[in-house]
Write a protein that holds these residues in place. Structure first.
Motif, PDB file in Angstrom:
ATOM      1  N   GLY A  72       0.790  -1.223   0.000  1.00 17.28           N
ATOM      2  CA  GLY A  72       0.000   0.000   0.000  1.00 17.28           C
ATOM      3  C   GLY A  72       0.819   1.268   0.000  1.00 17.28           C
ATOM      4  N   GLY A  73       2.143   1.145  -0.120  1.00 16.86           N
ATOM      5  CA  GLY A  73       2.981   2.336  -0.183  1.00 16.86           C
ATOM      6  C   GLY A  73       2.852   3.025  -1.528  1.00 16.86           C
ATOM      7  N   LEU A  74       2.667   4.343  -1.513  1.00 17.11           N
ATOM      8  CA  LEU A  74       2.515   5.139  -2.735  1.00 17.11           C
ATOM      9  C   LEU A  74       3.592   6.210  -2.762  1.00 17.11           C
TER      10      LEU A  74
ATOM     11  N   ASP B  18      15.109  14.372 -11.914  1.00 17.23           N
ATOM     12  CA  ASP B  18      16.256  14.055 -11.062  1.00 17.23           C
ATOM     13  C   ASP B  18      16.027  12.801 -10.209  1.00 17.23           C
ATOM     14  N   ASN B  19      14.919  12.088 -10.474  1.00 16.93           N
ATOM     15  CA  ASN B  19      14.580  10.844  -9.772  1.00 16.93           C
ATOM     16  C   ASN B  19      14.350  11.041  -8.268  1.00 16.93           C
ATOM     17  N   SER B  20      13.982  12.254  -7.881  1.00 13.28           N
ATOM     18  CA  SER B  20      13.727  12.504  -6.467  1.00 13.28           C
ATOM     19  C   SER B  20      12.278  12.190  -6.109  1.00 13.28           C
ATOM     20  N   ARG B  21      12.063  11.730  -4.886  1.00 14.91           N
ATOM     21  CA  ARG B  21      10.710  11.473  -4.410  1.00 14.91           C
ATOM     22  C   ARG B  21      10.116  12.782  -3.894  1.00 14.91           C
ATOM     23  N   ILE B  22       8.961  13.158  -4.433  1.00 15.45           N
ATOM     24  CA  ILE B  22       8.365  14.432  -4.042  1.00 15.45           C
ATOM     25  C   ILE B  22       7.138  14.255  -3.152  1.00 15.45           C
ATOM     26  N   ALA B  23       6.615  13.038  -3.050  1.00 13.78           N
ATOM     27  CA  ALA B  23       5.461  12.794  -2.177  1.00 13.78           C
ATOM     28  C   ALA B  23       5.371  11.306  -1.892  1.00 13.78           C
ATOM     29  N   SER B  24       4.774  10.968  -0.747  1.00 12.29           N
ATOM     30  CA  SER B  24       4.548   9.577  -0.402  1.00 12.29           C
ATOM     31  C   SER B  24       3.312   9.483   0.480  1.00 12.29           C
ATOM     32  N   ALA B  25       2.709   8.309   0.495  1.00 13.66           N
ATOM     33  CA  ALA B  25       1.515   8.082   1.305  1.00 13.66           C
ATOM     34  C   ALA B  25       1.358   6.587   1.526  1.00 13.66           C
TER      35      ALA B  25
ATOM     36  N   GLY C 269     -13.086   1.561  -3.133  1.00 14.23           N
ATOM     37  CA  GLY C 269     -13.572   2.778  -3.773  1.00 14.23           C
ATOM     38  C   GLY C 269     -12.522   3.451  -4.639  1.00 14.23           C
ATOM     39  N   VAL C 270     -12.794   4.711  -4.980  1.00 18.71           N
ATOM     40  CA  VAL C 270     -11.935   5.494  -5.874  1.00 18.71           C
ATOM     41  C   VAL C 270     -11.447   6.732  -5.126  1.00 18.71           C
ATOM     42  N   LEU C 271     -10.141   7.008  -5.226  1.00 19.98           N
ATOM     43  CA  LEU C 271      -9.545   8.179  -4.597  1.00 19.98           C
ATOM     44  C   LEU C 271      -8.956   9.086  -5.677  1.00 19.98           C
ATOM     45  N   PHE C 272      -9.227  10.381  -5.557  1.00 19.41           N
ATOM     46  CA  PHE C 272      -8.709  11.391  -6.472  1.00 19.41           C
ATOM     47  C   PHE C 272      -7.663  12.216  -5.717  1.00 19.41           C
ATOM     48  N   TRP C 273      -6.451  12.241  -6.252  1.00 22.66           N
ATOM     49  CA  TRP C 273      -5.319  12.908  -5.606  1.00 22.66           C
ATOM     50  C   TRP C 273      -4.976  14.191  -6.361  1.00 22.66           C
ATOM     51  N   THR C 274      -4.893  15.302  -5.645  1.00 23.83           N
ATOM     52  CA  THR C 274      -4.524  16.582  -6.246  1.00 23.83           C
ATOM     53  C   THR C 274      -3.419  17.227  -5.420  1.00 23.83           C
TER      54      THR C 274
ATOM     55  N   LYS D 297       1.693  19.293  -1.412  1.00 19.99           N
ATOM     56  CA  LYS D 297       1.420  17.921  -1.008  1.00 19.99           C
ATOM     57  C   LYS D 297       0.235  17.369  -1.808  1.00 19.99           C
ATOM     58  N   PHE D 298       0.264  16.074  -2.075  1.00 17.40           N
ATOM     59  CA  PHE D 298      -0.865  15.435  -2.726  1.00 17.40           C
ATOM     60  C   PHE D 298      -1.916  15.072  -1.680  1.00 17.40           C
ATOM     61  N   VAL D 299      -3.126  15.554  -1.923  1.00 17.12           N
ATOM     62  CA  VAL D 299      -4.245  15.335  -1.006  1.00 17.12           C
ATOM     63  C   VAL D 299      -5.253  14.406  -1.666  1.00 17.12           C
ATOM     64  N   GLN D 300      -5.750  13.423  -0.918  1.00 17.38           N
ATOM     65  CA  GLN D 300      -6.707  12.470  -1.463  1.00 17.38           C
ATOM     66  C   GLN D 300      -8.133  12.827  -1.064  1.00 17.38           C
ATOM     67  N   ARG D 301      -9.047  12.640  -2.022  1.00 21.48           N
ATOM     68  CA  ARG D 301     -10.468  12.827  -1.754  1.00 21.48           C
ATOM     69  C   ARG D 301     -11.230  11.695  -2.436  1.00 21.48           C
ATOM     70  N   SER D 302     -12.262  11.220  -1.775  1.00 16.21           N
ATOM     71  CA  SER D 302     -13.052  10.125  -2.327  1.00 16.21           C
ATOM     72  C   SER D 302     -13.953  10.617  -3.447  1.00 16.21           C
ATOM     73  N   GLY D 303     -14.291   9.723  -4.365  1.00 14.15           N
ATOM     74  CA  GLY D 303     -15.270  10.041  -5.387  1.00 14.15           C
ATOM     75  C   GLY D 303     -16.627  10.299  -4.769  1.00 14.15           C
TER      76      GLY D 303
END
Length: 204
Positions: free
Chosen positions: A36-38, A45-52, A75-80, A85-91
């Protein structure tokens, strides 16, 4: 002589990588592992800019014009991206389904496939429409091509059938019954050629 070379190794996950998707412009890569790691990576530059950490491992992953989408049997999650930071919201207002895959259509709408063999289309993160009975069983995989075909085409597969659709209208243009092919296994993945004239099916 060989021109193959390793451009980079991205390390952060604790489980086997199960899903990968590049953003439309290629500047971002999203990856999800079996635990479940995202992670979201900057490909310059192959850098990690966000994780969840996902509560339920994702079965589908695709980028949109505003972020990316993950789907699972919960369900479905929409990430913006919001304030770096990337924030998740449900459909919103969609059916309670197990979702098996997703793709961003040329219109910008997101199409998700369901465990009951249907389609659910989202605009933004709002439920737009559904198509029941697209397949008789859970849809195992999907593949979209656009730009080099007269109309965008979508290929989907379940255990013993492959269908090709007009992607926006969701009208079937071709169907392949795998039970008519001797000694072939269960379909697990599908890939549509950019011309739309050929489809590759992987089986178990």
């Amino acid at each position: 002589s060989s021109t193959q070379s390793v451009l980079g190794v991205l390390k952060s996950h604790t489980g086997a990588i199960s899903l990968l998707a590049f953003s439309g412009d290629g500047s971002r890569l999203a990856s999800i592992d079996s635990n479940g790691g995202l992670c979201v990576w900057d490909t310059s530059d192959n850098s990690r800019i966000a994780s969840a950490s996902l509560v339920t491992p994702a079965l589908g992953l695709c980028w949109t014009t505003t972020g990316f989408v993950t789907c699972s049997d919960q369900g479905v999650l929409f990430w913006t991206l919001h304030q770096g930071k990337f924030v998740q919201r449900s459909g919103l207002n969609g059916p309670s389904e197990a979702f098996t895959g997703c793709v961003c259509l040329p219109s910008g709408d997101v199409l998700t496939t369901t465990g009951s063999g249907g389609f659910v289309v989202w605009r933004g993160r709002n439920f737009l429409r559904s198509v029941e009975g697209a397949h008789d069983r859970a849809i195992a995989d999907l593949s979209l091509v656009s730009g080099e075909t007269l109309v965008p085409l979508l290929a989907t597969c379940e255990s013993n059938k492959v269908k090709i659709w007009k992607a926006e209208e969701l009208e079937v243009v071709m169907q392949l019954d795998l039970t008519t092919i001797p000694a072939i296994g269960t379909a697990t993945t599908v890939s549509l050629h950019k011309s739309g004239s050929k489809v590759l099916v992987g089986t178990s």
